[in-house]
Design a protein around this motif. Structure first.
Motif, PDB file in Angstrom:
ATOM      1  N   UNK A 101      12.934  -1.997  11.984  1.00  0.00           N
ATOM      2  CA  UNK A 101      11.837  -1.135  11.556  1.00  0.00           C
ATOM      3  C   UNK A 101      10.497  -1.849  11.701  1.00  0.00           C
ATOM      4  N   UNK A 102      10.451  -3.101  11.302  1.00  0.00           N
ATOM      5  CA  UNK A 102       9.186  -3.856  11.391  1.00  0.00           C
ATOM      6  C   UNK A 102       8.773  -4.035  12.846  1.00  0.00           C
ATOM      7  N   UNK A 103       9.722  -4.272  13.717  1.00  0.00           N
ATOM      8  CA  UNK A 103       9.404  -4.409  15.137  1.00  0.00           C
ATOM      9  C   UNK A 103       8.880  -3.097  15.717  1.00  0.00           C
ATOM     10  N   UNK A 104       9.261  -1.977  15.094  1.00  0.00           N
ATOM     11  CA  UNK A 104       8.817  -0.662  15.553  1.00  0.00           C
ATOM     12  C   UNK A 104       7.508  -0.231  14.908  1.00  0.00           C
ATOM     13  N   UNK A 105       6.918  -1.095  14.068  1.00  0.00           N
ATOM     14  CA  UNK A 105       5.632  -0.799  13.479  1.00  0.00           C
ATOM     15  C   UNK A 105       5.666  -0.217  12.087  1.00  0.00           C
ATOM     16  N   UNK A 106       6.856  -0.150  11.477  1.00  0.00           N
ATOM     17  CA  UNK A 106       6.988   0.341  10.115  1.00  0.00           C
ATOM     18  C   UNK A 106       7.004  -0.849   9.155  1.00  0.00           C
ATOM     19  N   UNK A 107       6.758  -0.574   7.904  1.00  0.00           N
ATOM     20  CA  UNK A 107       7.046  -1.553   6.861  1.00  0.00           C
ATOM     21  C   UNK A 107       8.489  -1.330   6.397  1.00  0.00           C
ATOM     22  N   UNK A 108       8.993  -2.244   5.581  1.00  0.00           N
ATOM     23  CA  UNK A 108      10.391  -2.133   5.179  1.00  0.00           C
ATOM     24  C   UNK A 108      10.603  -2.696   3.786  1.00  0.00           C
ATOM     25  N   UNK A 109      11.613  -2.157   3.123  1.00  0.00           N
ATOM     26  CA  UNK A 109      12.116  -2.692   1.861  1.00  0.00           C
ATOM     27  C   UNK A 109      13.603  -2.963   2.058  1.00  0.00           C
ATOM     28  N   UNK A 142      11.641   8.333  16.066  1.00  0.00           N
ATOM     29  CA  UNK A 142      12.136   9.707  15.960  1.00  0.00           C
ATOM     30  C   UNK A 142      12.070  10.189  14.515  1.00  0.00           C
ATOM     31  N   UNK A 143      12.409   9.310  13.566  1.00  0.00           N
ATOM     32  CA  UNK A 143      12.338   9.683  12.150  1.00  0.00           C
ATOM     33  C   UNK A 143      10.886   9.919  11.735  1.00  0.00           C
ATOM     34  N   UNK A 144       9.980   9.085  12.216  1.00  0.00           N
ATOM     35  CA  UNK A 144       8.560   9.288  11.905  1.00  0.00           C
ATOM     36  C   UNK A 144       8.070  10.619  12.467  1.00  0.00           C
ATOM     37  N   UNK A 145       8.485  10.932  13.683  1.00  0.00           N
ATOM     38  CA  UNK A 145       8.080  12.192  14.293  1.00  0.00           C
ATOM     39  C   UNK A 145       8.605  13.381  13.496  1.00  0.00           C
ATOM     40  N   UNK A 180       9.015  13.519  10.397  1.00  0.00           N
ATOM     41  CA  UNK A 180       8.246  13.616   9.161  1.00  0.00           C
ATOM     42  C   UNK A 180       6.749  13.801   9.416  1.00  0.00           C
ATOM     43  N   UNK A 181       6.365  13.814  10.698  1.00  0.00           N
ATOM     44  CA  UNK A 181       4.963  13.986  11.090  1.00  0.00           C
ATOM     45  C   UNK A 181       4.082  12.888  10.501  1.00  0.00           C
ATOM     46  N   UNK A 182       4.547  11.643  10.625  1.00  0.00           N
ATOM     47  CA  UNK A 182       3.761  10.491  10.194  1.00  0.00           C
ATOM     48  C   UNK A 182       3.772   9.450  11.303  1.00  0.00           C
ATOM     49  N   UNK A 183       2.825   8.538  11.254  1.00  0.00           N
ATOM     50  CA  UNK A 183       2.828   7.419  12.189  1.00  0.00           C
ATOM     51  C   UNK A 183       3.724   6.315  11.633  1.00  0.00           C
ATOM     52  N   UNK A 184       4.192   5.403  12.481  1.00  0.00           N
ATOM     53  CA  UNK A 184       4.994   4.285  11.969  1.00  0.00           C
ATOM     54  C   UNK A 184       4.279   3.501  10.874  1.00  0.00           C
ATOM     55  N   UNK A 232       0.841  -1.193   0.000  1.00  0.00           N
ATOM     56  CA  UNK A 232       0.000   0.000   0.000  1.00  0.00           C
ATOM     57  C   UNK A 232       0.871   1.235   0.000  1.00  0.00           C
ATOM     58  N   UNK A 233       0.485   2.216  -0.763  1.00  0.00           N
ATOM     59  CA  UNK A 233       1.282   3.431  -0.901  1.00  0.00           C
ATOM     60  C   UNK A 233       1.553   4.075   0.467  1.00  0.00           C
ATOM     61  N   UNK A 234       2.821   4.320   0.802  1.00  0.00           N
ATOM     62  CA  UNK A 234       3.147   4.956   2.083  1.00  0.00           C
ATOM     63  C   UNK A 234       3.023   6.479   2.000  1.00  0.00           C
ATOM     64  N   UNK A 235       3.061   7.110   3.160  1.00  0.00           N
ATOM     65  CA  UNK A 235       3.109   8.568   3.216  1.00  0.00           C
ATOM     66  C   UNK A 235       4.552   9.085   3.274  1.00  0.00           C
ATOM     67  N   UNK A 236       5.442   8.240   3.791  1.00  0.00           N
ATOM     68  CA  UNK A 236       6.826   8.663   3.990  1.00  0.00           C
ATOM     69  C   UNK A 236       7.774   7.489   3.797  1.00  0.00           C
ATOM     70  N   UNK A 237       8.983   7.818   3.380  1.00  0.00           N
ATOM     71  CA  UNK A 237      10.037   6.817   3.209  1.00  0.00           C
ATOM     72  C   UNK A 237      11.262   7.286   3.991  1.00  0.00           C
ATOM     73  N   UNK A 238      11.777   6.400   4.803  1.00  0.00           N
ATOM     74  CA  UNK A 238      12.976   6.668   5.599  1.00  0.00           C
ATOM     75  C   UNK A 238      14.082   5.781   5.045  1.00  0.00           C
TER      76      UNK A 238
END
Length: 232
Positions: free
Chosen positions: A192-200, A166-169, A171-175, A2-8
């Motif tokens: 990242x996945x353990x922190x609630x983000x998706x990953x590539x 911290x990176x999500x904050x 960028x003002x996005x949720x994990x 699904x299209x993300x709002x932010x990429x770290x």
């Protein structure tokens, strides 16, 4: 995906070819000290010293230069160099490392493409701003992202969940709205996945993901498709 709002994005060996620069620096040090060591072994031994010393660097007990001097003193001593002068080796290494600075193919283009798609971007790196900021500014990558978080800017380094949060904050996005992209399975994917983000996962060797459900790219040009921004 699904299209993300932010990429770290990670920096070293994700956008910047740190391995190539490191090999160049180590070759220069080996030549200067008359050492005949297999390049792969030299790289691995050097990496082990980095891992051992990084906690002192991250905690502020050592500067980046002090950490280099300590690791090269230890490395040269371990290899039996006649003169394990860590200060001289640091200067030799840094000159060659800096001379071989290079981005991985497509790094600026993919950042521009992601920005054009409306995504917010950050670089999250487990190293000090003194060094990483120079790399980003040299290639103009700092102007292509919304935030840069080095090890001094986060409560703890990757893979601690607080680094990604911290990176999500920033960028003002949720994990759940963010995707972490990087070459380290442990630090950029599992953490990242353990922190609630998706990953590539960026696997330049084209290896399959050790776990299911993680998109893999071997080149940055394939990242927009992996993020669901264009047809795969």
């Amino acid at each position: 995906m699904t299209r993300p709002h932010a990429v770290i994005l990670d920096l070293d060996d994700t956008l910047f070819d740190d391995s190539a620069c490191t090999h160049a620096g180590l070759r220069a040090v080996a030549r200067a000290h008359g050492l005949s060591v297999d390049p792969a072994e030299l790289f691995a031994r050097h990496a082990a010293h980095i891992r051992a010393i990084d906690p002192l660097l991250f905690s502020g007990q050592l500067s980046a230069h002090g950490a280099r001097v300590r690791r090269f003193t230890g490395l040269l001593t371990e290899l039996g160099a006649a003169d394990p002068d860590g200060e001289a080796a640091t200067l030799t290494y840094r000159a060659a490392y800096r001379q071989h600075w290079q981005l991985l193919p497509g790094a600026p283009d993919v950042l521009r493409d992601l920005r054009a798609a409306g995504l917010r971007l950050a670089v999250l790196t487990n190293y000090v701003r003194e060094v990483q900021g120079q790399k980003l500014a040299h290639f103009g990558l700092d102007a292509l992202v919304d935030a840069v978080l080095c090890v001094e800017d986060v409560p703890a380094a990757k893979p601690d969940p607080r680094a990604y949060h911290a990176a999500c904050a920033a960028l003002d996005v949720t994990p759940a709205q963010a995707v972490m992209v990087g070459d380290s399975w442990e630090k950029d994917v599992q953490g990242a996945r353990a922190a609630g983000l998706r990953a590539v996962w960026v696997s330049r060797a084209g290896l399959p993901a050790p776990e299911p459900g993680v998109p893999v790219v071997s080149r940055l040009a394939d990242l927009p498709a992996a993020l669901g921004l264009v047809p795969a």
